[in-house]
Design an enzyme around this catalytic site. Structure first.
Site, PDB file in Angstrom:
ATOM      1  N   GLU A  39       0.797  -1.226   0.000  1.00  0.00           N
ATOM      2  CA  GLU A  39       0.000   0.000   0.000  1.00  0.00           C
ATOM      3  C   GLU A  39       0.831   1.278   0.000  1.00  0.00           C
ATOM      4  OE1 GLU A  39      -2.226   1.596   2.965  1.00  0.00           O
ATOM      5  OE2 GLU A  39      -0.552   1.690   4.343  1.00  0.00           O
ATOM      6  N   HIS A  68      -3.993   3.399   2.413  1.00  0.00           N
ATOM      7  CA  HIS A  68      -3.544   4.152   1.234  1.00  0.00           C
ATOM      8  C   HIS A  68      -3.914   3.435  -0.071  1.00  0.00           C
ATOM      9  CE1 HIS A  68      -1.362   7.276   3.354  1.00  0.00           C
ATOM     10  NE2 HIS A  68      -0.788   6.359   4.117  1.00  0.00           N
ATOM     11  N   HIS A 178       0.984  -1.766   8.886  1.00  0.00           N
ATOM     12  CA  HIS A 178       0.643  -0.351   8.985  1.00  0.00           C
ATOM     13  C   HIS A 178       1.591   0.468   9.848  1.00  0.00           C
ATOM     14  CE1 HIS A 178      -1.593   3.399   9.065  1.00  0.00           C
ATOM     15  NE2 HIS A 178      -1.663   3.349  10.381  1.00  0.00           N
TER      16      HIS A 178
END
Length: 270
Positions: A39, A68, A178
């Site tokens: 991402e 994202h 993340h």
């Protein structure tokens, strides 16, 4: 079977490291399946079709996403065509693409990959626990799927740990993404699910979570933007987890992976 999960790819140096290293690891570690979170692969924000193709050509089986996912507009159409590109399953109904995919591994096994996004300190999406429960019920481990990999993209460690225990015994691996920093809690949970709170990123760790240091530090100090965030382009560390499963798809062992760059090396015993 053996599989490798690599955390968020941040920028060009990380992409190049993944593309150049995955073919060798597939051979040396006798990997049946490779998943990466992509991402942040396009300049730190989103992913493009050429980057997807580059990763697949290097031997990546599935690319997962996160908050994202749509930063590059072409992802909205490419994800409809490419079933190996997976966005969080708990986006609202009607969002392009898919939140899970069932892919055949190199050894012929059927691998279910699920991507979900947490809600603590994140965008308020639909309930990830309900969405993952439905996916695991519809494609159960040991029946329709020979292995199940869950990428839980979230900010809060407590929410990630809760998801690991929620899926214990029903998934081969639950791994967080993340936060871009690898955690030291790789373990096989009591029910047989491999777990690590965050895989860490594939990126330059002489940075602030993958970005050149000056602008993030400036914003913390002054509370004002002075420029754009840009990915750090120094040598990348590949971070993730290696998992080996039993015949029933539950984990025999899980080991952290840190390879290259600045972090202390961690490699599985193969």
């Amino acid at each position: 079977m053996r599989f490798l999960f690599l955390g968020d790819i941040v920028g060009r140096s990380a992409r190049e490291a993944v593309v150049s290293t995955v073919p060798r690891l597939r051979n040396e570690w006798k990997l049946d399946f490779v998943v990466v979170n992509g991402e942040n692969a396009a300049g730190g924000f989103g992913i493009t079709a050429p980057i997807c193709d580059e990763l697949f050509d290097a031997g990546v089986d599935v690319v997962t996403l996160g908050n994202h996912a749509w930063d590059q507009r072409e992802a909205l159409t490419h994800i409809e065509r490419e079933n190996r590109l997976v966005r969080p399953i708990n986006f609202p109904y009607g969002t392009p693409g898919r939140g899970q995919t069932l892919i055949e591994a190199a050894n012929g096994a059927r691998v279910l990959v699920i991507n979900a996004m947490g809600r603590v300190f994140m965008d308020p999406l639909d309930d990830p626990f309900a969405a993952i429960d439905q996916a695991l019920t519809e494609t159960p481990l040991g029946d329709i799927a020979d292995a199940v990999i869950v990428d839980f993209h979230g900010e809060a460690t407590s929410e990630k740990m809760a998801m690991g225990h929620f899926c214990d015994g029903r998934a081969s691996l639950v791994v967080g993404t993340h936060s871009h920093i690898p955690t030291a809690d790789a373990q096989v949970l009591p029910g047989g699910t491999a777990y690590q709170t965050d895989a860490g990123m594939c990126g330059d760790y002489d940075s602030v979570i993958g970005m050149e240091k000056d602008e993030p530090v400036n914003r913390f100090v002054t509370k004002m933007p002075r420029g754009r965030f840009t990915p750090a382009l120094g040598p990348a560390t590949l971070c993730g987890v290696f998992v080996e499963t039993e015949a029933d798809g539950l984990a025999r062992r899980v080991e952290p992976v840190r390879l290259g760059g600045r972090l202390i090396k961690a490699l599985p015993q193969v």
